[in-house]
Design an enzyme around this catalytic site. Structure first.
Site, PDB file in Angstrom:
ATOM      1  CB  THR A   1      -9.604   4.674   6.309  1.00 21.07           C
ATOM      2  OG1 THR A   1      -8.190   4.859   6.781  1.00 21.07           O
ATOM      3  CG2 THR A   1      -9.854   3.471   5.263  1.00 21.07           C
TER       4      THR A   1
ATOM      5  CE  LYS B   1      -2.858  -3.640  10.343  1.00 22.96           C
ATOM      6  NZ  LYS B   1      -3.434  -2.503   9.711  1.00 22.96           N
TER       7      LYS B   1
ATOM      8  CE  LYS C   1      -3.679  -0.319   2.726  1.00 25.54           C
ATOM      9  NZ  LYS C   1      -4.427  -0.340   3.864  1.00 25.54           N
TER      10      LYS C   1
ATOM     11  CG  ASN D   1     -13.438   5.230  12.690  1.00 26.51           C
ATOM     12  OD1 ASN D   1     -14.468   5.825  13.353  1.00 26.51           O
ATOM     13  ND2 ASN D   1     -12.105   5.365  13.438  1.00 26.51           N
TER      14      ASN D   1
END
Length: 423
Positions: A197, A113, A101, A228
């Protein structure tokens, strides 16, 4: 390339999905395939034990992870997930998707992560704080504003990031706001981060719809996941005139063929933590969500949701991947054969990491931008990346996902080649 030697994965696991996605792009990498095995072997994986004193005086142990997949293009970047189903393999895959990404958006980061296998709803606020602080201390060996910058993910939020920033700062003896992103604004967070996002899904999705001659103002949309990402994307599409006819979360599947009142549903969900019981739509069986007729489908929950069997039944024209890895490779093939366009996660949901980049930059400079400036910069970056991927897809005659991976993997492997191997 023996890509699965690192981990004996189930064929539908998140890591196996990522490996398959990499294998599909190899024919488009030319001489850079020499370095391709680096993509299927995370650089560093840390497993930590987190002993937690509960409010009743007992002690429980939780397992936590931080994986740095690739740091060739810059420090690691990626969220921290608190969820009862977190595993090392899942965190590896999520870190790898972050690598792709960031490269696809041309951000100066590698992929990382983290996560803890825990249900955060089962802890009190004080227990959650102690868990977060101990986890931060355990992974403090490998994180830092120039090493690896965590951010919120499933089950975490700005408060968790504030605790992480404070713990790291206490341990190094200096306030270090840039060690995490997604913080409260008054602690160095960025305006626009919470909605970034979901906004990215909307902005890239609207562009994809335009390319496919889908009139957003008349579109029927289904949204899976109403956190979200899903709620913000749904709200923005609704403001453009689209009808959000179905919404699904862990508690219920809601359907209203005339369109759900998204503002009212957001208020309901925020008050109760779930969408079940909302009066403005009918509750139907979860599986029915995958059989309705949509123009646009937005999977914004967890990975692996669009399976081969669901792909066979989907009735839509465009899939916008708000979640990370929601479509398994076999389903990707089926959707492509059926003429359904998939806008991949590494472009579609990259608004969050882009604004995280802005936050990181602002923390270093101690100079902060307005929300309008943030959104202007965000839209410019993700739409530029979208155009590049769309054109690459046409040039190579491949899916948007393979085109995005071709662009990203080329950037990653050029950096790997030019840096060489030390020592």
């Amino acid at each position: 390339m023996n890509t699965l030697s690192f981990l004996n994965s189930h064929k539908d696991s998140a890591w196996s999905i990522f490996v398959t996605q990499v294998e599909r792009v190899l024919p488009h990498l030319g001489d850079l395939t020499f370095w391709a095995s680096t993509l299927t072997r995370p650089k560093r994986a840390l497993i930590v034990d987190i002993p937690l004193e509960m409010d009743d005086g007992s002690v429980r142990h939780f397992e936590g992870y931080r994986v740095q997949h690739n740091l060739s293009r810059g420090p690691g970047k990626g969220g921290v997930r608190f969820h009862p189903d977190v595993t090392l393999e899942e965190v590896m895959a999520l870190s790898a998707w972050m690598t792709v990404k960031c490269a696809a958006l041309n951000l100066p980061f590698g992929g990382a992560k983290g996560g803890i296998r825990v249900d955060p709803a089962s802890l009190t606020k004080k227990e959650l704080e102690r868990l977060t602080r101990r986890y931060t201390s355990e992974i403090g060996l490998i994180i830092g504003p120039q090493q690896d910058i965590p951010a919120p993910d499933v089950g975490t939020n700005a408060q968790v990031m504030a605790w992480m920033m404070d713990t790291y700062s206490m341990n190094v003896g200096a306030t270090t706001t840039g060690v995490v992103t997604g913080k409260p604004v008054h602690l160095g967070g960025s305006l626009g981060r919470v909605k970034a996002t979901g906004r990215g899904v909307f902005v890239t999705g609207r562009k994809a719809a335009e390319r496919l001659h889908i009139d957003v103002s008349q579109a029927r949309i289904g949204v899976q996941g109403f956190g979200n990402v899903g709620s913000v994307a749904a709200q923005l599409f609704a403001q453009e005139g689209a009808s959000i006819i179905a919404v699904q979360d862990h508690s219920a599947t809601l359907v209203n063929e005339q369109g759900i009142d998204i503002a009212a549903l957001i208020a309901w969900q925020q008050a109760r933590g779930e969408i079940r019981g909302f009066a403005g739509a009918a509750e139907v069986d979860h599986d029915a969500f995958w059989t309705l007729r949509y123009d646009i489908l937005i999977p914004a929950a967890l990975e692996g949701q669009i399976t081969a069997s669901r792909a066979e039944r989907l009735d839509c024209r465009l899939v916008l991947e708000g979640a990370n890895g929601p479509t398994v490779p076999q389903a990707d093939d089926i959707l492509r054969e059926r003429g359904i366009t998939v806008l991949p996660d590494v472009i579609c949901n990259a608004g969050g990491v882009t604004v995280s980049y802005f936050e990181w930059v602002q923390d270093f400079s101690s100079f902060y931008w307005s929300e309008n400036e943030i959104y202007q910069k965000l839209d410019a970056i993700i739409l530029s990346a979208f155009d590049y991927v769309w054109n690459k897809s046409l040039e190579l005659g491949v899916s948007l996902r393979t085109a995005a991976y071709a662009i990203a993997c080329e950037r990653i492997l050029i950096a790997r080649e030019e840096r060489g191997i030390y020592p």
